[in-house]
Scaffold this active site. Structure first.
Site, PDB file in Angstrom:
ATOM      1  N   GLY A  28       0.779  -1.234   0.000  1.00 24.87           N
ATOM      2  CA  GLY A  28       0.000   0.000   0.000  1.00 24.87           C
ATOM      3  C   GLY A  28       0.810   1.282   0.000  1.00 24.87           C
ATOM      4  O   GLY A  28       0.341   2.310   0.501  1.00 24.87           O
TER       5      GLY A  28
ATOM      6  N   ASN B  52       1.380   3.032  -2.607  1.00 29.01           N
ATOM      7  CA  ASN B  52       0.603   3.956  -3.449  1.00 29.01           C
ATOM      8  C   ASN B  52      -0.595   4.505  -2.685  1.00 29.01           C
ATOM      9  O   ASN B  52      -0.918   5.685  -2.786  1.00 29.01           O
ATOM     10  CB  ASN B  52       0.153   3.276  -4.742  1.00 29.01           C
ATOM     11  CG  ASN B  52       1.264   3.250  -5.772  1.00 29.01           C
ATOM     12  OD1 ASN B  52       1.547   4.260  -6.415  1.00 29.01           O
ATOM     13  ND2 ASN B  52       1.948   2.120  -5.896  1.00 29.01           N
TER      14      ASN B  52
ATOM     15  N   ARG C  18      -6.059  -8.595  -8.542  1.00 25.90           N
ATOM     16  CA  ARG C  18      -7.152  -9.416  -9.047  1.00 25.90           C
ATOM     17  C   ARG C  18      -7.607  -8.856 -10.388  1.00 25.90           C
ATOM     18  O   ARG C  18      -7.553  -7.640 -10.597  1.00 25.90           O
ATOM     19  CB  ARG C  18      -8.358  -9.358  -8.097  1.00 25.90           C
ATOM     20  CG  ARG C  18      -8.257 -10.218  -6.894  1.00 25.90           C
ATOM     21  CD  ARG C  18      -9.486 -10.042  -6.030  1.00 25.90           C
ATOM     22  NE  ARG C  18     -10.707 -10.566  -6.644  1.00 25.90           N
ATOM     23  CZ  ARG C  18     -11.064 -11.839  -6.632  1.00 25.90           C
ATOM     24  NH1 ARG C  18     -10.297 -12.731  -6.046  1.00 25.90           N
ATOM     25  NH2 ARG C  18     -12.185 -12.240  -7.200  1.00 25.90           N
ATOM     26  N   ILE C  19      -8.088  -9.755 -11.230  1.00 25.23           N
ATOM     27  CA  ILE C  19      -8.667  -9.300 -12.496  1.00 25.23           C
ATOM     28  C   ILE C  19     -10.098  -8.855 -12.195  1.00 25.23           C
ATOM     29  O   ILE C  19     -10.830  -9.515 -11.445  1.00 25.23           O
ATOM     30  CB  ILE C  19      -8.611 -10.426 -13.540  1.00 25.23           C
ATOM     31  CG1 ILE C  19      -7.134 -10.659 -13.906  1.00 25.23           C
ATOM     32  CG2 ILE C  19      -9.444 -10.087 -14.767  1.00 25.23           C
ATOM     33  CD1 ILE C  19      -6.899 -11.841 -14.799  1.00 25.23           C
TER      34      ILE C  19
ATOM     35  N   ASN D 182      -5.883   2.381 -12.857  1.00 27.02           N
ATOM     36  CA  ASN D 182      -4.893   1.445 -12.318  1.00 27.02           C
ATOM     37  C   ASN D 182      -3.493   2.040 -12.472  1.00 27.02           C
ATOM     38  O   ASN D 182      -3.268   2.870 -13.342  1.00 27.02           O
ATOM     39  CB  ASN D 182      -4.990   0.116 -13.085  1.00 27.02           C
ATOM     40  CG  ASN D 182      -4.019  -0.924 -12.573  1.00 27.02           C
ATOM     41  OD1 ASN D 182      -3.887  -1.109 -11.349  1.00 27.02           O
ATOM     42  ND2 ASN D 182      -3.311  -1.597 -13.464  1.00 27.02           N
TER      43      ASN D 182
ATOM     44  N   HIS E  98       0.372   0.679 -13.152  1.00 29.19           N
ATOM     45  CA  HIS E  98       1.141  -0.496 -13.562  1.00 29.19           C
ATOM     46  C   HIS E  98       2.624  -0.115 -13.558  1.00 29.19           C
ATOM     47  O   HIS E  98       2.979   0.981 -13.995  1.00 29.19           O
ATOM     48  CB  HIS E  98       0.693  -0.935 -14.972  1.00 29.19           C
ATOM     49  CG  HIS E  98       1.414  -2.152 -15.437  1.00 29.19           C
ATOM     50  ND1 HIS E  98       1.108  -3.416 -14.945  1.00 29.19           N
ATOM     51  CD2 HIS E  98       2.457  -2.319 -16.288  1.00 29.19           C
ATOM     52  CE1 HIS E  98       1.928  -4.290 -15.509  1.00 29.19           C
ATOM     53  NE2 HIS E  98       2.751  -3.649 -16.326  1.00 29.19           N
TER      54      HIS E  98
ATOM     55  N   LEU F 245      -6.647  -7.000 -20.000  1.00 31.03           N
ATOM     56  CA  LEU F 245      -5.635  -6.812 -18.958  1.00 31.03           C
ATOM     57  C   LEU F 245      -4.624  -5.712 -19.323  1.00 31.03           C
ATOM     58  O   LEU F 245      -4.030  -5.747 -20.411  1.00 31.03           O
ATOM     59  CB  LEU F 245      -4.886  -8.140 -18.729  1.00 31.03           C
ATOM     60  CG  LEU F 245      -3.806  -8.110 -17.651  1.00 31.03           C
ATOM     61  CD1 LEU F 245      -4.435  -8.027 -16.273  1.00 31.03           C
ATOM     62  CD2 LEU F 245      -2.906  -9.333 -17.758  1.00 31.03           C
TER      63      LEU F 245
HETATM   64  C1  GAR Z   1       2.826  -1.215  -7.615  1.00 30.72           C
HETATM   65  O1  GAR Z   1       4.159  -1.190  -8.047  1.00 30.72           O
HETATM   66  C2  GAR Z   1       1.888  -1.364  -8.790  1.00 30.72           C
HETATM   67  O2  GAR Z   1       2.392  -0.756  -9.947  1.00 30.72           O
HETATM   68  C3  GAR Z   1       1.836  -2.868  -8.932  1.00 30.72           C
HETATM   69  O3  GAR Z   1       1.777  -3.336  -7.612  1.00 30.72           O
HETATM   70  C4  GAR Z   1       2.558  -2.485  -6.797  1.00 30.72           C
HETATM   71  C5  GAR Z   1       1.815  -2.211  -5.509  1.00 30.72           C
HETATM   72  O4  GAR Z   1       2.618  -1.536  -4.601  1.00 30.72           O
HETATM   73  N1  GAR Z   1       0.703  -3.282  -9.697  1.00 30.72           N
HETATM   74  C6  GAR Z   1       0.745  -4.238 -10.618  1.00 30.72           C
HETATM   75  O5  GAR Z   1       1.754  -4.887 -10.867  1.00 30.72           O
HETATM   76  C7  GAR Z   1      -0.559  -4.492 -11.350  1.00 30.72           C
HETATM   77  N2  GAR Z   1      -0.345  -5.302 -12.493  1.00 30.72           N
HETATM   78  P1  GAR Z   1       2.017  -0.865  -3.310  1.00 30.72           P
HETATM   79  O6  GAR Z   1       1.136  -1.900  -2.627  1.00 30.72           O
HETATM   80  O7  GAR Z   1       3.209  -0.538  -2.472  1.00 30.72           O
HETATM   81  O8  GAR Z   1       1.252   0.346  -3.737  1.00 30.72           O
END
Ligand code: GAR
Length: 199
Positions: free
Chosen positions: A11, A13, A90-91, A106, A108, A143
């Site tokens: 978390g 982000n 999750r999708i 989202n 990525h 996706l």
């Molecule tokens: C982030 O780096 C995000 O880009 C990635 O998960 C991480 C979550 O970090 N998401 C994906 O790979 C989606 N395909 P966080 O929990 O520290 O925010």
């Protein structure tokens, strides 16, 4: 505008979004944090910030759509206008996407359309690209496919490890994701086909 943040893990982000709301940079309220993982540290971050949380165990639902119906019901109760996926692994079902059409975004950790999927940082490093970085984008039925809102370039260094690169990509995520959310809640994003205009 009320927003909801959906997370499965650490978390960081979510924390960047919480901080951006608190400082007034993002003019919105985080009405709900949703997680599919009761041990996610993101839930601790939410509770510390006094934000309501909602946890669902995928094992309690027969289908993806049933799980998503329960999520959507709770988002509607909170009058959520924007759904923010932040490390939500999750999708999302077509049902969810239809209910919140063009209102799900989202982050990525790679420059889409390269390195889709769950290992965006490792895949970019292994491929040998010299520049990578995060993408904030709208979510559609495919996706890691929806229209791109913002991207940031992160240089890959010769001696980079996954951890080192990951730290720099995350830092860039924490900058562009709140910015993308700010643009959305201010009504400044206009989708034209695959392109997103920032007004
Ligand atoms: C982030 O780096 C995000 O880009 C990635 O998960 C991480 C979550 O970090 N998401 C994906 O790979 C989606 N395909 P966080 O929990 O520290 O925010």
């Amino acid at each position: 505008m009320n927003i909801a943040v959906l997370c499965s893990g650490n978390g960081t982000n979510l924390q960047a979004i919480i901080d951006s709301v608190k400082s007034g940079y993002v003019p919105a309220k985080i009405a709900l944090v949703v997680s599919d993982n009761k041990s996610a540290f993101s839930l601790t971050r939410a509770r510390t910030a006094g934000i309501e949380t909602f946890v669902l165990d995928p094992k309690d639902f027969k289908t993806r759509e049933e799980f998503d119906k329960e999520v959507v019901k709770n988002l509607k109760k909170k009058d959520v206008g924007l759904v923010v996926l932040a490390g939500f692994m999750r999708i999302i079902s077509p049902y969810f996407i239809k209910e919140y059409k063009n209102r799900i975004i989202n982050i990525h950790p790679a420059l889409l359309p390269s390195f889709k999927g769950t290992r965006g940082i490792k895949d970019a490093l292994d491929y040998g690209v010299k520049v990578t970085g995060p993408t904030a984008h709208f979510v559609d039925e495919k996706l890691d496919n929806g229209p791109i809102i913002l991207q940031a370039a992160v240089e890959v260094k010769g001696d980079d490890t996954e951890e080192a690169l990951s730290q720099r990509v995350h830092k860039a995520e924490h900058r562009i994701y709140p910015e993308a959310i700010k643009f959305f809640v201010e009504g400044r994003l206009k989708i034209e086909g695959r392109r997103v205009k920032i007004l």
